[in-house]
Design an enzyme around this catalytic site. Structure first.
Site, PDB file in Angstrom:
ATOM      1  N   LYS A 158     -28.269 -25.678 -33.789  1.00 40.11           N
ATOM      2  CA  LYS A 158     -28.014 -27.113 -34.006  1.00 40.11           C
ATOM      3  C   LYS A 158     -29.326 -27.901 -34.054  1.00 40.11           C
ATOM      4  O   LYS A 158     -29.545 -28.668 -34.992  1.00 40.11           O
ATOM      5  CB  LYS A 158     -27.129 -27.686 -32.881  1.00 40.11           C
ATOM      6  CG  LYS A 158     -25.773 -27.001 -32.730  1.00 40.11           C
ATOM      7  CD  LYS A 158     -24.933 -27.663 -31.663  1.00 40.11           C
ATOM      8  CE  LYS A 158     -25.485 -27.533 -30.263  1.00 40.11           C
ATOM      9  NZ  LYS A 158     -25.383 -26.177 -29.668  1.00 40.11           N
ATOM     10  N   ARG A 186     -19.021 -33.007 -26.818  1.00 38.90           N
ATOM     11  CA  ARG A 186     -18.821 -31.661 -26.256  1.00 38.90           C
ATOM     12  C   ARG A 186     -17.485 -31.540 -25.538  1.00 38.90           C
ATOM     13  O   ARG A 186     -17.160 -30.450 -25.048  1.00 38.90           O
ATOM     14  CB  ARG A 186     -19.949 -31.338 -25.276  1.00 38.90           C
ATOM     15  CG  ARG A 186     -21.053 -30.461 -25.874  1.00 38.90           C
ATOM     16  CD  ARG A 186     -22.086 -30.256 -24.791  1.00 38.90           C
ATOM     17  NE  ARG A 186     -22.936 -29.114 -24.954  1.00 38.90           N
ATOM     18  CZ  ARG A 186     -24.135 -29.130 -25.532  1.00 38.90           C
ATOM     19  NH1 ARG A 186     -24.607 -30.211 -26.072  1.00 38.90           N
ATOM     20  NH2 ARG A 186     -24.866 -28.026 -25.561  1.00 38.90           N
ATOM     21  N   ARG A 190     -36.016 -17.796 -26.713  1.00 39.47           N
ATOM     22  CA  ARG A 190     -36.568 -19.144 -26.580  1.00 39.47           C
ATOM     23  C   ARG A 190     -37.038 -19.385 -25.146  1.00 39.47           C
ATOM     24  O   ARG A 190     -38.032 -20.062 -24.920  1.00 39.47           O
ATOM     25  CB  ARG A 190     -35.525 -20.192 -26.978  1.00 39.47           C
ATOM     26  CG  ARG A 190     -36.099 -21.605 -26.947  1.00 39.47           C
ATOM     27  CD  ARG A 190     -35.171 -22.638 -27.529  1.00 39.47           C
ATOM     28  NE  ARG A 190     -33.961 -22.796 -26.725  1.00 39.47           N
ATOM     29  CZ  ARG A 190     -32.967 -23.605 -27.040  1.00 39.47           C
ATOM     30  NH1 ARG A 190     -33.038 -24.318 -28.152  1.00 39.47           N
ATOM     31  NH2 ARG A 190     -31.902 -23.701 -26.274  1.00 39.47           N
ATOM     32  N   ARG A 245     -37.451 -23.887 -20.416  1.00 38.18           N
ATOM     33  CA  ARG A 245     -36.148 -24.438 -20.020  1.00 38.18           C
ATOM     34  C   ARG A 245     -35.460 -23.496 -19.039  1.00 38.18           C
ATOM     35  O   ARG A 245     -35.220 -22.333 -19.360  1.00 38.18           O
ATOM     36  CB  ARG A 245     -35.256 -24.639 -21.257  1.00 38.18           C
ATOM     37  CG  ARG A 245     -35.531 -25.947 -21.967  1.00 38.18           C
ATOM     38  CD  ARG A 245     -34.734 -26.092 -23.239  1.00 38.18           C
ATOM     39  NE  ARG A 245     -33.279 -25.988 -23.069  1.00 38.18           N
ATOM     40  CZ  ARG A 245     -32.410 -26.260 -24.027  1.00 38.18           C
ATOM     41  NH1 ARG A 245     -32.839 -26.678 -25.212  1.00 38.18           N
ATOM     42  NH2 ARG A 245     -31.123 -26.137 -23.812  1.00 38.18           N
ATOM     43  N   ARG A 270     -23.106 -21.324 -19.894  1.00 41.72           N
ATOM     44  CA  ARG A 270     -23.119 -22.313 -20.993  1.00 41.72           C
ATOM     45  C   ARG A 270     -22.118 -21.915 -22.068  1.00 41.72           C
ATOM     46  O   ARG A 270     -21.413 -22.758 -22.618  1.00 41.72           O
ATOM     47  CB  ARG A 270     -24.528 -22.428 -21.576  1.00 41.72           C
ATOM     48  CG  ARG A 270     -25.498 -23.096 -20.627  1.00 41.72           C
ATOM     49  CD  ARG A 270     -26.937 -22.847 -21.022  1.00 41.72           C
ATOM     50  NE  ARG A 270     -27.280 -23.465 -22.299  1.00 41.72           N
ATOM     51  CZ  ARG A 270     -28.414 -23.212 -22.945  1.00 41.72           C
ATOM     52  NH1 ARG A 270     -29.301 -22.377 -22.436  1.00 41.72           N
ATOM     53  NH2 ARG A 270     -28.660 -23.807 -24.090  1.00 41.72           N
TER      54      ARG A 270
HETATM   55  P1  B4P Z   1     -30.514 -24.185 -31.157  1.00 44.22           P
HETATM   56  O1  B4P Z   1     -29.128 -23.747 -31.318  1.00 44.22           O
HETATM   57  O2  B4P Z   1     -31.100 -25.056 -32.204  1.00 44.22           O
HETATM   58  O3  B4P Z   1     -30.449 -24.740 -29.692  1.00 44.22           O
HETATM   59  P2  B4P Z   1     -30.023 -26.186 -29.166  1.00 44.22           P
HETATM   60  O4  B4P Z   1     -29.800 -27.171 -30.240  1.00 44.22           O
HETATM   61  O5  B4P Z   1     -31.099 -26.511 -28.226  1.00 44.22           O
HETATM   62  O6  B4P Z   1     -28.614 -26.036 -28.450  1.00 44.22           O
HETATM   63  P3  B4P Z   1     -28.289 -25.987 -26.919  1.00 44.22           P
HETATM   64  O7  B4P Z   1     -26.811 -25.968 -26.868  1.00 44.22           O
HETATM   65  O8  B4P Z   1     -29.018 -24.843 -26.330  1.00 44.22           O
HETATM   66  O9  B4P Z   1     -28.920 -27.231 -26.166  1.00 44.22           O
HETATM   67  P4  B4P Z   1     -28.541 -28.731 -25.840  1.00 44.22           P
HETATM   68  O10 B4P Z   1     -29.884 -29.339 -25.744  1.00 44.22           O
HETATM   69  O11 B4P Z   1     -27.577 -29.355 -26.774  1.00 44.22           O
HETATM   70  O12 B4P Z   1     -31.586 -23.001 -31.090  1.00 44.22           O
HETATM   71  C1  B4P Z   1     -31.589 -21.932 -30.198  1.00 44.22           C
HETATM   72  C2  B4P Z   1     -32.651 -20.894 -30.539  1.00 44.22           C
HETATM   73  O13 B4P Z   1     -32.260 -20.139 -31.666  1.00 44.22           O
HETATM   74  C3  B4P Z   1     -34.029 -21.474 -30.905  1.00 44.22           C
HETATM   75  O14 B4P Z   1     -35.021 -20.732 -30.263  1.00 44.22           O
HETATM   76  C4  B4P Z   1     -34.127 -21.316 -32.394  1.00 44.22           C
HETATM   77  O15 B4P Z   1     -35.448 -21.137 -32.849  1.00 44.22           O
HETATM   78  C5  B4P Z   1     -33.287 -20.078 -32.640  1.00 44.22           C
HETATM   79  N1  B4P Z   1     -32.666 -20.084 -33.965  1.00 44.22           N
HETATM   80  C6  B4P Z   1     -32.114 -21.140 -34.603  1.00 44.22           C
HETATM   81  N2  B4P Z   1     -31.627 -20.760 -35.798  1.00 44.22           N
HETATM   82  C7  B4P Z   1     -31.857 -19.403 -35.920  1.00 44.22           C
HETATM   83  C8  B4P Z   1     -31.572 -18.442 -36.935  1.00 44.22           C
HETATM   84  N3  B4P Z   1     -30.957 -18.762 -38.068  1.00 44.22           N
HETATM   85  N4  B4P Z   1     -31.928 -17.150 -36.710  1.00 44.22           N
HETATM   86  C9  B4P Z   1     -32.564 -16.822 -35.552  1.00 44.22           C
HETATM   87  N5  B4P Z   1     -32.882 -17.699 -34.560  1.00 44.22           N
HETATM   88  C10 B4P Z   1     -32.528 -18.976 -34.747  1.00 44.22           C
HETATM   89  O16 B4P Z   1     -27.807 -28.696 -24.396  1.00 44.22           O
HETATM   90  C11 B4P Z   1     -28.457 -28.317 -23.196  1.00 44.22           C
HETATM   91  C12 B4P Z   1     -27.632 -28.742 -21.968  1.00 44.22           C
HETATM   92  O17 B4P Z   1     -27.568 -30.200 -21.879  1.00 44.22           O
HETATM   93  C13 B4P Z   1     -26.144 -28.326 -21.950  1.00 44.22           C
HETATM   94  O18 B4P Z   1     -25.971 -27.015 -21.447  1.00 44.22           O
HETATM   95  C14 B4P Z   1     -25.540 -29.410 -21.003  1.00 44.22           C
HETATM   96  O19 B4P Z   1     -25.786 -29.125 -19.654  1.00 44.22           O
HETATM   97  C15 B4P Z   1     -26.310 -30.669 -21.356  1.00 44.22           C
HETATM   98  N6  B4P Z   1     -25.627 -31.479 -22.406  1.00 44.22           N
HETATM   99  C16 B4P Z   1     -26.119 -31.751 -23.656  1.00 44.22           C
HETATM  100  N7  B4P Z   1     -25.259 -32.514 -24.347  1.00 44.22           N
HETATM  101  C17 B4P Z   1     -24.176 -32.719 -23.540  1.00 44.22           C
HETATM  102  C18 B4P Z   1     -22.936 -33.419 -23.703  1.00 44.22           C
HETATM  103  N8  B4P Z   1     -22.629 -34.040 -24.864  1.00 44.22           N
HETATM  104  N9  B4P Z   1     -22.053 -33.423 -22.675  1.00 44.22           N
HETATM  105  C19 B4P Z   1     -22.337 -32.831 -21.514  1.00 44.22           C
HETATM  106  N10 B4P Z   1     -23.500 -32.145 -21.302  1.00 44.22           N
HETATM  107  C20 B4P Z   1     -24.423 -32.083 -22.289  1.00 44.22           C
END
Ligand code: B4P
Length: 191
Positions: free
Chosen positions: A14, A89, A128, A134, A146
């Protein structure tokens, strides 16, 4: 306005795809994960509370993230649109978002749902974790939490947007450019 919900399990890509979308379509990026990490960095009381939950892989309370999103939307009334990354979410968050957007007379245009299998998600997040610093990426147990939170509380949102005819599913396995190509095809079909 073009308002896109970018959806998927943790590690689905994402954040990665959001960066590309905002630069191509000139949208504003609203990532609740980034906003929460910003609060943690600043050491606010909200950040300190959120950190305890995030480090265990749990969701933070709905009111907290809804308030943050409402502030950001109000601060950008003339935007061409928004990418909602990691928000909503829960069903409660989705309903709150619909109510807020109703005030701005610009509803969600579409949900783009990235689909990636569990083993690949775990690999990506552990990778990552080696560089991101993190706490929620470093430990397989937390990553499992998660993914469980996603399956229990977040996955039902697919049906929520499908019922509004707004769901578009995207294969999230492949190169970042291939996936972005599929996303753009879906977005352009709507424009
Ligand atoms: P991404 O999938 O881009 O990770 P993200 O956006 O950070 O999602 P995530 O769910 O982890 O975090 P968020 O900050 O929303 O990438 C992951 C990895 O994969 C990277 O290293 C990337 O380089 C790699 N990658 C991407 N595409 C690839 C491909 N095609 N091939 C190979 N590798 C690839 O949430 C974090 C925490 O915040 C949650 O657990 C929760 O506690 C809280 N939170 C956030 N929003 C919330 C909400 N709305 N409600 C309640 N809690 C919330």
């Amino acid at each position: 306005m073009l308002n896109i919900v970018l959806f998927g399990p943790p590690g689905a890509g994402k954040g990665t795809q959001s960066e590309k979308l905002i630069s191509k379509y000139r949208l504003i990026h609203l990532s609740t994960g980034d906003l929460l990490r910003g609060e943690i960095l600043q050491g606010t009381s909200l950040g300190l509370e959120a950190k305890k939950l995030m480090d265990q892989g749990q969701l933070v309370p709905d009111e907290v993230v809804v308030g943050m999103i409402e502030n950001k939307l109000s601060a950008n009334p003339n935007s061409k649109g928004f990418i909602f990354d990691g928000f909503p979410r829960t069903t409660k968050q989705a309903e709150a978002l619909d109510a807020i957007l109703e005030k701005f007379k610009s509803p969600i245009s579409m949900m783009l749902a990235l689909e990636v299998e569990k083993a690949e998600l775990i690999n990506r997040l552990l990778e990552r974790g080696k560089v991101s610093g993190r706490a929620d990426d470093a430990n397989e147990l937390v990553i499992e939490n998660r993914i469980n939170e996603y399956n229990n509380k977040t996955l039902p949102l697919k049906s929520y947007y499908q019922a509004q005819n707004k769901l578009s599913t995207i294969n999230g396995i492949g190169s970042i450019e291939e996936i972005f190509g599929a996303i753009c095809k879906s977005v352009d079909a709507l424009l």
